[in-house]
Design a protein around this motif. Structure first.
Motif, PDB file in Angstrom:
ATOM      1  N   UNK A 394      21.828 107.700  28.192  1.00 17.06           N
ATOM      2  CA  UNK A 394      21.048 107.899  26.965  1.00 17.06           C
ATOM      3  C   UNK A 394      20.452 109.280  26.896  1.00 17.06           C
ATOM      4  N   UNK A 395      19.176 109.359  26.548  1.00 16.87           N
ATOM      5  CA  UNK A 395      18.519 110.655  26.434  1.00 16.87           C
ATOM      6  C   UNK A 395      17.056 110.473  26.057  1.00 16.87           C
ATOM      7  N   UNK A 396      16.391 111.606  25.830  1.00 18.56           N
ATOM      8  CA  UNK A 396      14.956 111.624  25.550  1.00 18.56           C
ATOM      9  C   UNK A 396      14.703 112.552  24.369  1.00 18.56           C
ATOM     10  N   UNK A 397      13.740 112.191  23.522  1.00 14.02           N
ATOM     11  CA  UNK A 397      13.268 113.083  22.467  1.00 14.02           C
ATOM     12  C   UNK A 397      11.749 113.090  22.486  1.00 14.02           C
ATOM     13  N   UNK A 398      11.191 114.276  22.252  1.00 15.96           N
ATOM     14  CA  UNK A 398       9.735 114.420  22.212  1.00 15.96           C
ATOM     15  C   UNK A 398       9.337 114.920  20.831  1.00 15.96           C
ATOM     16  N   UNK A 399       8.460 114.173  20.180  1.00 15.70           N
ATOM     17  CA  UNK A 399       7.854 114.599  18.921  1.00 15.70           C
ATOM     18  C   UNK A 399       6.377 114.860  19.206  1.00 15.70           C
ATOM     19  N   UNK A 400       5.914 116.051  18.905  1.00 12.83           N
ATOM     20  CA  UNK A 400       4.544 116.397  19.260  1.00 12.83           C
ATOM     21  C   UNK A 400       3.941 117.325  18.227  1.00 12.83           C
ATOM     22  N   UNK A 401       2.649 117.190  18.034  1.00 13.78           N
ATOM     23  CA  UNK A 401       1.883 118.073  17.166  1.00 13.78           C
ATOM     24  C   UNK A 401       0.612 118.452  17.906  1.00 13.78           C
ATOM     25  N   UNK A 402       0.393 119.750  18.046  1.00 14.20           N
ATOM     26  CA  UNK A 402      -0.786 120.220  18.790  1.00 14.20           C
ATOM     27  C   UNK A 402      -2.050 119.717  18.097  1.00 14.20           C
ATOM     28  N   UNK A 403      -2.893 119.088  18.880  1.00 10.28           N
ATOM     29  CA  UNK A 403      -4.153 118.573  18.363  1.00 10.28           C
ATOM     30  C   UNK A 403      -4.084 117.180  17.795  1.00 10.28           C
TER      31      UNK A 403
END
Length: 574
Positions: A394-403
């Protein structure tokens, strides 16, 4: 003269005389003109051919039976005015020729001067084509003048669209190059870490084995406490090397169909105790979640790992959300860690923490990279997640928003059809001999003498007869001298002949000998190529508990020892 390889000149010839037609064709051929002549005689045939307007030039006699050249010229000017018209006649006087030119003839050639004909044809065709081009240019200029503003606007829009497309292509190329560099960097680091893990596992095997031996001889409490601390440090080192092997995708996995919803739900108490009372836990589990083909133990560690990372990123009062969902991905991955297109069971761990800055996000999967203070983390957590997900398919995804927070989504391959789990073989008492009388004979093959000493000591104390070899070649020579061996315990990574190569020779020459691989890491693809490379024939270094003794006893309990005199012919080899 026309260029070599040019298209032939298509000529419509209106001529009733066979002799004149042949003479005209001969003159043109002698001039080296590539040409195709369509000859017509009657008015009907001529009118039909002219109406098709597929010729480059028309050559016509002036005097024809029941038909005359001026009528032919009038027909041509009406049906195909762009095609040049040249009279070729023996009776064309000067007055008639001038009259013909006035009515639209391009030129004329008398049959007494046919040598002029090739030049006249070439000039007429060139002038006709120039005339067409000039008229087209004039028409284009008129069109441009009539709609200049519209065309400028349209062209400006086209240029803007082209520029946008170019910028998109540049961005896409930079993204692909960045993903490739990241994949190459992670692959290079993975190869390095797997080698480091192998060496450390050899060292830890020696350390842990000798601690175990010392514990049997030490009696005072102070020394026992020190040995306990040493054993604990060795176990922590073993866990670190396991994380390195996970990142480099060389850990040993046992994938089975797993219901992620049940796994997540069963971890609630553990997660809550790990979070403490300062973080709220929410779970959003899809009811009809597909089963995932993964290692059940490893996925629990991955979820716990991500939850602890999320906890460290949040202040008091944060919220940890664990979500599962069925995902069908069609788009190609844009980063090295992302999954390829396919069907996945997804588990996501999200937090309301500080988020990840872009410069940190680019490196989060690298081993030992961490933003935590010294002593607060090894930097192997997300590296382990990356390796596990990739090795699982499979795999990995990162969704991020500072703060605002971060969501780490782990995509695990879907099990389309339930796979029946194999029944677990009963554990065999590790120190119980397989049969009475002569104890089984083991050949221990390892190039590291300290590791070999630990292995031979443990198995010798378990009641087996031990023989040793320091290399693959030495093992083969020992078997050639005496093949009365029940089990060969082979180190996988050795200089010269590695464990798989040694096992291949043993299976070919002494098939009655069982095989067990001992390794700090193993290329399972290579192991799968031989019959003795199944997961039940591999044990990881450093040894944990009585795993080594139990696995040896399990293998030797699979079948009775054969009569070597029948197998080897009494000579110790085939």
């Amino acid at each position: 003269m026309p260029e070599h390889g040019a298209a032939p000149i298509r000529i419509l010839l209106l001529e009733d005389s066979d002799l004149d037609s042949e003479l005209l064709a001969a003159v043109l051929e002698d001039a080296g003109l590539p040409l195709v002549i369509d000859r017509v005689i009657t008015r009907h045939a001529y009118t039909a051919a002219a109406a098709q307007a597929r010729h480059d030039i028309i050559l016509a006699d002036y005097v024809l039976p029941a038909f005359d050249g001026m009528a032919a010229l009038a027909t041509a000017r009406q049906t195909c005015p762009e095609i040049p018209f040249v009279f070729v006649s023996g009776t064309l006087g000067e007055d008639v020729a001038v009259e013909a030119l006035k009515h639209g003839a391009t030129d004329y050639v008398t049959k007494q001067r046919l040598d002029r004909l090739p030049r006249v044809i070439l000039r007429a065709i060139a002038e006709a084509r120039a005339h067409v081009l000039r008229r087209q240019a004039e028409q284009a200029l008129r069109d441009l003048n009539e709609s200049l503003e519209h065309r400028v606007a349209a062209r400006t829009r086209e240029l803007a669209e082209a520029n946008e497309a170019l910028q998109h292509q540049i961005g896409e190329r930079e993204r692909i190059e960045g993903a490739l560099r990241q994949a190459q960097r992670l692959e290079a680091v993975g190869q390095l870490t797997s080698g480091v893990a192998h060496d450390f596992n050899n060292l830890l095997t020696v350390i842990a084995g000798n601690i175990e031996f010392l514990e049997r001889a030490v009696t005072d409490e102070r020394s026992k406490r020190r040995l306990d601390m040493m054993r604990g440090a060795a176990e922590r080192g073993a866990r670190l090397t396991a994380q390195l092997l996970a990142f480099s995708r060389r850990q040993k996995l046992a994938p089975v169909p797993v219901q992620l919803n049940q796994t997540v739900a069963s971890m609630r108490d553990l997660l809550q105790s790990s979070m403490g009372g300062s973080v709220r836990i929410e779970m959003t589990l899809q009811p009809d979640l597909w089963p995932a083909l993964v290692d059940a133990t490893q996925i629990e560690l991955i979820i716990l790992n991500l939850a602890i990372n999320a906890r460290d990123a949040m202040a008091v009062g944060g919220c940890l959300t664990i979500e599962t969902a069925n995902m069908q991905l069609a788009a190609s991955p844009t980063r090295a860690e992302e999954p390829p297109p396919g069907d996945y069971a997804m588990v996501a761990v999200s937090d309301t923490g500080t988020g990840i800055p872009p410069e940190v996000l680019a490196r989060v999967f690298e081993p030992f990279f961490t933003t935590k203070e010294v002593g607060e983390g090894s930097g192997l957590g997300l590296a382990q997640v990356y390796g596990f997900a990739k090795q699982s398919g499979g795999g990995v995804r990162i969704d991020t928003t500072v703060g605002e927070g971060t969501s780490v989504r782990v995509y695990l391959p879907r099990v389309a059809v339930e796979i029946a789990q194999p029944e677990r073989a009963p554990e065999i008492e590790c120190a119980t001999p397989r049969h009475s009388g002569t104890p089984p004979v083991l050949l221990i093959v390892d190039d590291d003498s300290a590791v070999r000493e630990v292995t031979t000591t443990r198995l010798g104390e378990a009641g087996y007869t031990i023989r040793e070899a320091g290399s693959g070649l030495a093992a083969i020579k020992a078997l050639e001298a005496d093949a009365h061996i029940d089990l060969a315990v082979l180190d996988f990574a050795m200089p010269g002949m590695n464990g798989v190569e040694v096992a291949t020779v043993i299976q070919s020459r002494w098939p009655q000998i069982q095989i067990l691989f001992v390794t700090g890491y193993a290329d399972h693809t290579a192991l799968s190529q031989i019959d003795a490379g199944g997961e039940d024939r591999v044990i990881q270094k450093p040894f944990r508990g009585e795993d080594l003794e139990r696995k040896v006893a399990s293998i030797l309990g699979t079948r009775p020892r054969p009569d070597l005199r029948l197998v080897t012919g009494g000579a110790g080899r085939r």
